[in-house]
Design an enzyme around this catalytic site. Structure first.
Site, PDB file in Angstrom:
ATOM      1  N   ASP A 170       3.103  -0.986  12.520  1.00 22.66           N
ATOM      2  CA  ASP A 170       1.926   0.104  12.944  1.00 22.66           C
ATOM      3  C   ASP A 170       2.670   1.387  13.383  1.00 22.66           C
ATOM      4  O   ASP A 170       3.318   1.346  14.290  1.00 22.66           O
ATOM      5  CB  ASP A 170       1.333  -0.706  13.868  1.00 22.66           C
ATOM      6  CG  ASP A 170      -0.218  -0.023  14.177  1.00 22.66           C
ATOM      7  OD1 ASP A 170      -1.157  -0.595  13.558  1.00 22.66           O
ATOM      8  OD2 ASP A 170      -0.507   1.006  14.882  1.00 22.66           O
ATOM      9  N   GLY A 181      -2.715   0.705  23.211  1.00 19.54           N
ATOM     10  CA  GLY A 181      -3.586   1.614  22.885  1.00 19.54           C
ATOM     11  C   GLY A 181      -2.981   3.058  23.039  1.00 19.54           C
ATOM     12  O   GLY A 181      -3.853   4.254  22.969  1.00 19.54           O
ATOM     13  N   GLU A 234       4.302   1.732  -0.491  1.00 21.53           N
ATOM     14  CA  GLU A 234       4.989   1.890  -1.740  1.00 21.53           C
ATOM     15  C   GLU A 234       4.313   2.229  -3.023  1.00 21.53           C
ATOM     16  O   GLU A 234       4.654   2.825  -3.887  1.00 21.53           O
ATOM     17  CB  GLU A 234       6.079   0.637  -1.827  1.00 21.53           C
ATOM     18  CG  GLU A 234       7.009   0.764  -0.756  1.00 21.53           C
ATOM     19  CD  GLU A 234       7.906   1.987  -0.519  1.00 21.53           C
ATOM     20  OE1 GLU A 234       8.071   2.865  -1.152  1.00 21.53           O
ATOM     21  OE2 GLU A 234       9.188   1.716   0.084  1.00 21.53           O
ATOM     22  N   TYR A 250       0.771  -1.287   0.069  1.00 20.23           N
ATOM     23  CA  TYR A 250      -0.011   0.065  -0.030  1.00 20.23           C
ATOM     24  C   TYR A 250       0.812   1.431  -0.022  1.00 20.23           C
ATOM     25  O   TYR A 250       0.793   2.346  -0.916  1.00 20.23           O
ATOM     26  CB  TYR A 250      -1.073  -0.032   1.330  1.00 20.23           C
ATOM     27  CG  TYR A 250      -1.904   1.018   1.351  1.00 20.23           C
ATOM     28  CD1 TYR A 250      -3.016   1.050   0.582  1.00 20.23           C
ATOM     29  CD2 TYR A 250      -2.026   2.087   2.301  1.00 20.23           C
ATOM     30  CE1 TYR A 250      -3.945   2.310   0.554  1.00 20.23           C
ATOM     31  CE2 TYR A 250      -2.542   3.213   2.604  1.00 20.23           C
ATOM     32  CZ  TYR A 250      -3.735   3.145   1.658  1.00 20.23           C
ATOM     33  OH  TYR A 250      -4.842   4.196   1.644  1.00 20.23           O
TER      34      TYR A 250
HETATM   35  P1  NAD Z   1     -12.660   1.711   0.082  1.00 23.25           P
HETATM   36  O1  NAD Z   1     -12.022   0.587   0.060  1.00 23.25           O
HETATM   37  O2  NAD Z   1     -14.129   1.989   0.692  1.00 23.25           O
HETATM   38  O3  NAD Z   1     -12.719   2.546  -1.335  1.00 23.25           O
HETATM   39  C1  NAD Z   1     -11.944   1.984  -2.543  1.00 23.25           C
HETATM   40  C2  NAD Z   1     -12.608   1.696  -3.304  1.00 23.25           C
HETATM   41  O4  NAD Z   1     -11.763   1.114  -4.724  1.00 23.25           O
HETATM   42  C3  NAD Z   1     -13.865   0.469  -3.336  1.00 23.25           C
HETATM   43  O5  NAD Z   1     -14.975   0.656  -3.798  1.00 23.25           O
HETATM   44  C4  NAD Z   1     -13.098  -0.776  -4.202  1.00 23.25           C
HETATM   45  O6  NAD Z   1     -13.880  -1.555  -4.643  1.00 23.25           O
HETATM   46  C5  NAD Z   1     -12.430  -0.063  -5.415  1.00 23.25           C
HETATM   47  N1  NAD Z   1     -11.172  -0.666  -5.812  1.00 23.25           N
HETATM   48  C6  NAD Z   1     -10.449  -1.245  -5.438  1.00 23.25           C
HETATM   49  N2  NAD Z   1      -9.354  -1.643  -6.254  1.00 23.25           N
HETATM   50  C7  NAD Z   1      -9.725  -1.453  -7.543  1.00 23.25           C
HETATM   51  C8  NAD Z   1      -9.587  -1.439  -9.084  1.00 23.25           C
HETATM   52  N3  NAD Z   1      -8.170  -2.208  -9.198  1.00 23.25           N
HETATM   53  N4  NAD Z   1     -10.242  -1.070  -9.806  1.00 23.25           N
HETATM   54  C9  NAD Z   1     -11.199  -0.226  -9.710  1.00 23.25           C
HETATM   55  N5  NAD Z   1     -11.894  -0.182  -8.269  1.00 23.25           N
HETATM   56  C10 NAD Z   1     -11.026  -0.726  -7.284  1.00 23.25           C
HETATM   57  O7  NAD Z   1     -11.648   3.023   0.727  1.00 23.25           O
HETATM   58  P2  NAD Z   1     -11.639   4.460   1.080  1.00 23.25           P
HETATM   59  O8  NAD Z   1     -11.692   4.566   2.528  1.00 23.25           O
HETATM   60  O9  NAD Z   1     -12.956   4.985   0.353  1.00 23.25           O
HETATM   61  O10 NAD Z   1     -10.279   4.977   0.350  1.00 23.25           O
HETATM   62  C11 NAD Z   1     -10.585   5.522  -1.136  1.00 23.25           C
HETATM   63  C12 NAD Z   1      -9.166   6.142  -1.419  1.00 23.25           C
HETATM   64  O11 NAD Z   1      -8.739   7.075  -0.421  1.00 23.25           O
HETATM   65  C13 NAD Z   1      -8.092   4.986  -1.601  1.00 23.25           C
HETATM   66  O12 NAD Z   1      -7.370   5.327  -2.677  1.00 23.25           O
HETATM   67  C14 NAD Z   1      -7.379   5.093  -0.204  1.00 23.25           C
HETATM   68  O13 NAD Z   1      -6.119   4.854  -0.367  1.00 23.25           O
HETATM   69  C15 NAD Z   1      -7.431   6.707  -0.089  1.00 23.25           C
HETATM   70  N6  NAD Z   1      -7.334   7.035   1.610  1.00 23.25           N
HETATM   71  C16 NAD Z   1      -8.340   6.663   2.448  1.00 23.25           C
HETATM   72  C17 NAD Z   1      -8.320   6.996   3.721  1.00 23.25           C
HETATM   73  C18 NAD Z   1      -9.108   6.699   4.712  1.00 23.25           C
HETATM   74  O14 NAD Z   1      -9.064   7.122   5.821  1.00 23.25           O
HETATM   75  N7  NAD Z   1     -10.424   6.474   4.190  1.00 23.25           N
HETATM   76  C19 NAD Z   1      -6.906   7.489   4.194  1.00 23.25           C
HETATM   77  C20 NAD Z   1      -5.840   7.910   3.234  1.00 23.25           C
HETATM   78  C21 NAD Z   1      -5.976   7.330   1.856  1.00 23.25           C
HETATM   79  N1  UDP Z   2      -6.379  -0.505  15.700  1.00 23.65           N
HETATM   80  C1  UDP Z   2      -6.752  -1.024  17.085  1.00 23.65           C
HETATM   81  N2  UDP Z   2      -8.135  -1.917  17.000  1.00 23.65           N
HETATM   82  C2  UDP Z   2      -8.535  -2.476  15.912  1.00 23.65           C
HETATM   83  C3  UDP Z   2      -8.108  -1.730  14.574  1.00 23.65           C
HETATM   84  C4  UDP Z   2      -7.069  -0.717  14.605  1.00 23.65           C
HETATM   85  O1  UDP Z   2      -6.430  -0.852  18.165  1.00 23.65           O
HETATM   86  O2  UDP Z   2      -9.562  -3.044  15.947  1.00 23.65           O
HETATM   87  C5  UDP Z   2      -5.514   0.342  15.771  1.00 23.65           C
HETATM   88  C6  UDP Z   2      -4.132  -0.049  14.655  1.00 23.65           C
HETATM   89  O3  UDP Z   2      -3.363  -0.880  15.339  1.00 23.65           O
HETATM   90  C7  UDP Z   2      -3.760   1.343  14.750  1.00 23.65           C
HETATM   91  C8  UDP Z   2      -4.861   2.428  14.679  1.00 23.65           C
HETATM   92  O4  UDP Z   2      -5.978   1.610  15.394  1.00 23.65           O
HETATM   93  O5  UDP Z   2      -2.758   1.821  15.575  1.00 23.65           O
HETATM   94  C9  UDP Z   2      -5.651   2.733  13.368  1.00 23.65           C
HETATM   95  O6  UDP Z   2      -5.865   1.689  12.603  1.00 23.65           O
HETATM   96  P1  UDP Z   2      -6.512   1.742  11.115  1.00 23.65           P
HETATM   97  O7  UDP Z   2      -6.388   0.360  10.612  1.00 23.65           O
HETATM   98  O8  UDP Z   2      -7.806   2.136  11.236  1.00 23.65           O
HETATM   99  O9  UDP Z   2      -5.697   2.674  10.283  1.00 23.65           O
HETATM  100  P2  UDP Z   2      -4.148   3.127  10.044  1.00 23.65           P
HETATM  101  O10 UDP Z   2      -3.376   1.978  10.791  1.00 23.65           O
HETATM  102  O11 UDP Z   2      -3.975   2.698   8.459  1.00 23.65           O
HETATM  103  O12 UDP Z   2      -4.004   4.316  10.383  1.00 23.65           O
END
Ligand code: NAD
Ligand code: UDP
Ligand code: UDP
Length: 323
Positions: A276, A210, A150, A148
């Protein structure tokens, strides 16, 4: 129709963030082509939009070429939860790398503006706190999160090389943890896990002690930031951090969720996943200055709306199981 209605492609449009973005752009009067392979997204997320003649839903995987005619592209396709992106890590990297090449090739052919949903994960487990856009990050290139992290870093490289080599109009948003309605109950991310656990009276699972921190942005604020970024002039490329600078520990989050749900569930401690990040908080000065943007939804308010969503979802699932 809006005065300057545009044809907008949203990849990953049936996911959590994508579905909110589709809704916002349809409400603004644009034509939206929502493209998704439904790996983590679902038709249910965009069900209310299917009736609108300006909305079109298409099943497609962005690792394959796509030939359509559009004015703007929001490239959101990519699973975002560690559980899902680690399930098929090779496909995760392909989605970010091959998928970005295809969407950039498309943008080049039709001369569309293109925005990449990048992530705070490009900073890895950071030595700089809070993180601003000039920080290059500390990412393990060979660990379980690397597909993810990279992949997203390489996507940023591709966006900037298409800018330098082909003069594309690009926008790169580095999104920090975002939460809200339409996260999946089994998504594996912390907010959905804690809320579902509290509502179903299962133990809340804290990974590690936590004390690790995150900063969570409510989805409406985030979507507003993405649209503002897309609307900037061509010289504005980013990267721009979008997130809420309010930082707290996962223990505090667990206590707040327990308090807001009124749940008496206990807290269980589980091992901390590999790599993490210990802390994460965006410096959003650039977004404030360039986009005149800052989040406005307080954590307790956003969590209350998210809890209401999961409450309804769990009730309707339970009724569905009875029927
Ligand atoms: P999500 O998993 O709900 O949405 C991703 C969508 O992309 C899904 O609908 C999935 O089916 C679709 N998808 C995955 N691979 C695909 C492919 N090869 N072709 C077509 N569709 C594909 O996640 P999200 O939280 O809505 O995230 C959306 C974007 O925002 C992602 O690129 C994610 O990396 C980025 N992002 C989200 C967060 C967050 O906290 N939600 C944080 C940082 C970045
Ligand atoms: N985490 C947790 N319990 C859970 C799921 C996640 O304590 O049931 C922790 C996880 O280890 C991380 C933080 O919550 O430290 C955020 O995790 P998340 O997967 O939501 O996002 P990211 O790690 O990508 O920021
Ligand atoms: N591409 C696409 N849709 C288009 C134009 C291109 O999916 O409308 C894909 C195509 O598969 C190509 C990739 O985008 O491999 C990169 O395109 P580019 O024009 O940059 O490079 P090239 O075609 O020379 O490989």
């Amino acid at each position: 129709m809006a005065r300057q209605a545009r044809r907008i492609l949203i990849t990953g449009g049936a996911g959590f963030l994508g579905s909110h973005l589709c809704e916002k752009l349809i409400n603004a009067g644009h034509e939206v082509l929502c493209l998704d392979n439904f790996y983590t997204g679902s038709k249910a997320n965009v069900r209310d939009l299917l009736e609108c003649h300006r909305f079109e839903l298409m099943r497609h995987d962005i690792t394959f070429p796509l030939y359509v005619e559009v004015d703007e592209i929001y490239n959101l396709a990519c699973p975002a939860s560690p559980v899902h992106y680690q399930h098929d890590p090779v496909q995760t990297t392909k989605t970010s790398v091959h998928g970005s090449i295809n969407m950039l090739g498309l943008a080049k052919r039709v001369n569309a503006k293109i925005l990449q949903a990048s992530t705070s994960e490009v900073y890895g487990d950071p030595e700089v706190h809070p993180q601003d856009e000039s920080y290059w990050g500390r990412v393990n290139p060979i660990g379980p999160r690397s597909c993810y992290d990279e992949g997203k870093r390489c996507a940023e490289t591709l966006f900037f090389d298409y800018r330098r080599q082909h003069n594309l109009s690009i926008k790169v948003a580095r999104i920090f943890n975002t939460y809200g309605p339409r996260m999946r109950p089994n998504d594996g991310r912390v907010v959905s896990n804690f809320i579902v656990q509290a509502l179903t009276n299962q133990p809340i699972t804290i990974y590690g002690d936590g004390m690790q921190t995150r900063s969570f942005c409510y989805v409406d604020d985030l979507i507003d930031g993405l649209v503002r970024l897309m609307e900037t002039s061509d010289e504005i490329t980013g990267p721009i951090n979008l997130g809420n600078p309010h930082e707290f520990t996962m223990m505090e989050l667990a206590e707040t969720v327990k308090d807001l749900t009124g749940s008496g569930c206990r807290i269980d401690f589980k091992p901390l996943p590999i790599d993490d990040p210990k802390q994460r908080q965006p410096n959003i000065s650039r977004a404030r200055d360039t986009l005149n943007w800052a989040p406005s939804v307080q954590l307790r308010h956003g969590l209350t709306k998210t809890i209401a969503y999961f409450n309804d979802l769990l009730r309707s699932n339970a009724l569905g199981a009875i029927a």
